[in-house]
Every structure is written in C-alpha cells, then in structure tokens.
Enzyme design. Structure first.
Site, short mmCIF file in Angstrom:
data_model
loop_
_atom_site.label_atom_id
_atom_site.label_comp_id
_atom_site.label_asym_id
_atom_site.label_seq_id
_atom_site.Cartn_x
_atom_site.Cartn_y
_atom_site.Cartn_z
N GLU A 1 -32.86 0.77 35.23
CA GLU A 1 -31.87 2.10 35.45
C GLU A 1 -31.04 2.40 33.93
OE1 GLU A 1 -28.84 1.46 38.31
OE2 GLU A 1 -28.17 3.61 38.43
N ASP B 1 -20.80 8.39 35.96
CA ASP B 1 -19.94 8.04 36.97
C ASP B 1 -18.59 7.15 36.52
OD1 ASP B 1 -22.14 8.81 38.09
OD2 ASP B 1 -22.19 7.44 39.90
C1 GLC Z 1 -25.69 7.14 39.59
C2 GLC Z 1 -25.68 7.77 38.11
C3 GLC Z 1 -26.17 9.30 38.15
C4 GLC Z 1 -27.44 9.26 38.92
C5 GLC Z 1 -27.46 8.53 40.24
C6 GLC Z 1 -28.93 8.40 40.68
O1 GLC Z 1 -24.76 7.75 40.47
O2 GLC Z 1 -24.69 7.68 37.42
O3 GLC Z 1 -26.26 9.82 37.13
O4 GLC Z 1 -27.92 10.57 39.13
O5 GLC Z 1 -27.10 7.25 39.92
O6 GLC Z 1 -29.68 7.96 39.63
#
Ligand code: GLC
Length: 421
Positions: A394, A165
């Site tokens: 995460e 992102d």
């Molecule tokens: C965030 C991450 C993305 C992922 C999502 C859910 O947006 O950047 O890569 O898929 O979270 O985990």
C-alpha cells in the site's frame, strides 16, 4: 523470466485477484469495497490488461453517483464484515449504498488518459460519450455544493476526503472535532500493525464526523457553516483543477459537446486561488484552515500537487523541483508524504511519512509537464526500486523502501503497469 516480466505478471495477478467483477477492491480484507480515486488509478492498470475492463471500473463506480452529482468516496456494492464504518453506519439509503463524502476527483483525468491511450477507438468514443454526463454532474457538484461562497477553492469536511487520512496537516483542525462517544470496533487493526495506522483519538473523530453528516441530513449549506472539520485542501483542489481541464477537453471530443461555462468559470477562479496558497519560505503550496482563514504550515507531499494540477507558475515549478530533490536526499525511496525533517514525520505511519506510488507518479507527471524531466526520472527510478525490493504494498517507508500497510495493493500494481514496467 526477466525481472520486468516478473513485475508485470505479478501486477496483473494483483489486479485480477482484487477484481470482484466490474470493480476492483484496493486490497482484500483491509478495504473490501470500491474506493473513488483508487478506481480511477486502478482503471489505468486495467488498460494494460483489458480495455473493456478498464472502462467497466468507471461504469461500476458511477452506479453509486448521488442525484446531486456527488460520486462517493466508497461505494458498497456488497456488504463485508471486514471494514468499519461499513454501509450500515453512514445513514445513506441508496442502491448501491455508499459513504456521504467524496475523494480527490481525478476521474476525468483518468478517463482522458485511457481514451487517448486505448487501442479500440470506437469503444473509447462510446464510453467517453456515456461517461461524460456523469463526470460533468460530478464537477458541477463540487463547484456548487463545496464552494457555496464562490471562493474559487472547494471545501473538504473529513480527512478521508483528502485521501491523505492522517496527514499531520489535519492535526490542529482535528483537535477541534469532538470525539465520538459511542462504542465501535475498528477492523483495520486486525489486518495491519497498529503502528502503521491512525491512532484511536483520530479514529474517534473520524467517526464523530460520519455521525455529524448523518445528523445534518447531508445538507450542504449546514455542513458548510457548521462542520468542525473544514479545510481548503491544496491537493484535492489541484486534482479537481487538473480534472476540470481534462473534462473541458473531453467535452470537445464528445459526439455532442455541451455548454460548460459554469465549470470554466470555476476553473479560472481556482487557478488564481491556488496561487494564493504558495509559501515562498517552504518552497511549496500549503493547505488552508477554513475557520482560521490561515495556511497550515506543515510540509507534506500535498504541497507539490499544483504541479499535477498545472496551477503553478514556471518559477514555482523550478523551485519545487529543487525542493523535491532535497526531500529525496532525506528519503530516497520515493517522495515522503510528510517532509522527513518535520518533527511529526513518522516513516511507517500511513500519511505521516511513507511514500505512495500513485503520488510519486502524479507529481512526476506534473514535473514533466513543466519540463523537469530529470526530477521526474528520479521519482520514477525511486518508485521502480521500491517495487523491485518490496513488491506491491500500500505504501513504503521512504528511508528503507520497506513495504507497509496492506499487501497486494491495486493502485500500486496499476501504477507499476502504467508507469514503471
Ligand atoms: C486509505 C487511503 C485512501 C485510499 C483508501 C483505499 O483510506 O488513505 O487514500 O483511497 O485507503 O485505498
């Protein structure tokens, strides 16, 4: 219990707790729906718990597939107040509703891995046959609607499509995107410390783009021609390239194989075009800014993804293997998402520094393919050491191994089950 047994049982607990029946949320609270590439990776984890459940992850995700073939980046199976922008924000009428963009298309690769590694071969054959038509329509959508000029590289129109992102690679292009003027309330900041998340100026632009797609009625040609955020993302194109090769293989295993000429043409062109993104000075590949028709000179982990896509030459793979060793000297706790020597490096802020377990795994998988087992093993050891130290977060500070973002995270636990324990 040994440490390994403890890690296994913890990882299984995380997946089971995040299981909402047929789909797994990335983590409760912060991400309360089904995400596209998370689903593929999480299915790999389920393979080590319950094969039927692994296949169900794909089946549930494909319930959100659009008529044109797109598999959305988020499918909203049930509403939730925990997340913005939720189902009422995208203007997508569907059952189930979804977002209007996609994500790195790794699904065919994950289906192939699960097919090959599963025990129940009859089940695997039935699931492969059932999933294949949807996968083919998904790949055809990428080539048709995301590369209408047949350049060989597909386009992305939102930082969220990259799955990375707030990567600094997107900073300059994002500056050209107007900021949303409507008021809205972010929900992510009630779950995670703001210094580990994107800043407001970025979020305002993320929201502008969501509204832009809706205003353009999701028309792919108009969006291609007018979207102020338009990239040729080296990581996404590599993921697509790998998945297309796996899709072609899956088709050959299907009970009734179909003609894939159009997809094969797309893949052949992509290998050549990914080559054009090589940067000899930086020892990796670079993303491309579509409007400027220029490479984006920021060193990020995305630049190593052609290893995973099998689109690098053996010489480039050797150069990248050496480069990755240098990165690991600066950030020993997994591969930093942004090179620690870049001025914009930020150790705890999401894609601007932290290491992500699934990326470590994908790049290690690519290194092994090119015979660099020693460097793949370094990534594996680093990854194992961070989950031993911190558990299933995460993402992780690549210098200290501290867990960041959401805890009890599905794809981190899945990669642990599949690769580390
Ligand atoms: C965030 C991450 C993305 C992922 C999502 C859910 O947006 O950047 O890569 O898929 O979270 O985990």
């Amino acid at each position: 219990m040994s440490q390994t047994e403890q890690l296994i049982s913890e990882a299984k607990r995380v997946l089971k707790e995040n299981d909402l029946g047929g789909y797994t949320v990335p983590t409760k609270g912060l991400y309360p729906f089904q995400w596209n590439w998370d689903a593929g990776i999480t299915a790999l984890g389920w393979l080590h718990i319950d094969e039927k459940r692994a296949w169900a992850e794909f089946e549930t995700l494909f319930k959100g597939q659009w008529e044109n073939g797109m598999v959305p980046h988020v499918v909203f199976h049930q509403d939730s107040d925990d997340y913005f922008p939720g189902p009422d924000q995208w203007g997508v009428v569907g059952n189930p509703p979804s977002t209007s963009i996609s994500q790195p298309p790794l699904l065919a690769t994950m289906v192939r891995m699960i097919y090959e590694q599963s025990q129940d071969k009859d089940l695997a054959q039935a699931k492969l046959d059932a999933l294949l038509p949807g996968l083919i329509r998904y790949h055809l959508w990428w080539y048709r609607e995301r590369d209408p000029e047949s350049t060989g590289l597909v386009s992305s129109y939102h930082p969220w499509e990259s799955g990375m992102d707030n990567s600094p690679a997107w900073d300059d292009i994002l500056e050209r995107v107007p900021q949303a003027t409507r008021s809205y309330q972010r929900r992510d900041l009630s779950h995670v410390d703001s210094n580990q998340r994107p800043v407001k100026a970025e979020y305002d632009r993320y929201v502008y783009l969501v509204d832009f797609f809706k205003d353009k009625k999701f028309d792919y040609q108009t969006i291609h021609d007018e979207c102020p955020f338009h990239t040729k993302d080296v990581s996404l194109n590599s993921v697509l390239q790998r998945a297309t090769k796996d899709l072609i293989h899956l088709n050959s295993l299907a009970t009734e194989p179909v003609n894939l000429d159009e997809i094969i043409r797309g893949a052949n062109k992509a290998d050549v075009q990914i080559q054009a993104l090589w940067d000899a000075e930086r020892h990796q590949f670079l993303n491309k800014d579509y409007a400027e028709n220029a490479p984006i000179p920021v060193k990020t982990s995305a630049g190593f993804m052609p290893l995973y896509g099998h689109s690098a030459t053996p010489e480039q793979a050797s150069i990248m293997a050496e480069e990755i060793k240098l990165w690991l000297e600066k950030g020993p706790k997994g591969l930093a998402s942004t090179y620690p020597g870049e001025a914009v490096f930020d150790a705890k802020r999401y894609w601007r520094g932290p290491s992500w377990l699934h990326i470590n795994w994908m790049i290690a998988d690519g290194l092994s393919y090119y015979g660099h087992h020693d460097v793949a093993a370094l990534l594996q050891q680093a990854s194992r050491s961070i989950i031993e130290q911190s558990g299933y977060w995460e993402y992780f500070d690549p210098e200290t191994g501290e867990g960041c973002g959401g805890s009890n995270f599905s794809w981190t636990a899945a990669i642990a089950l599949h690769w580390l324990v």
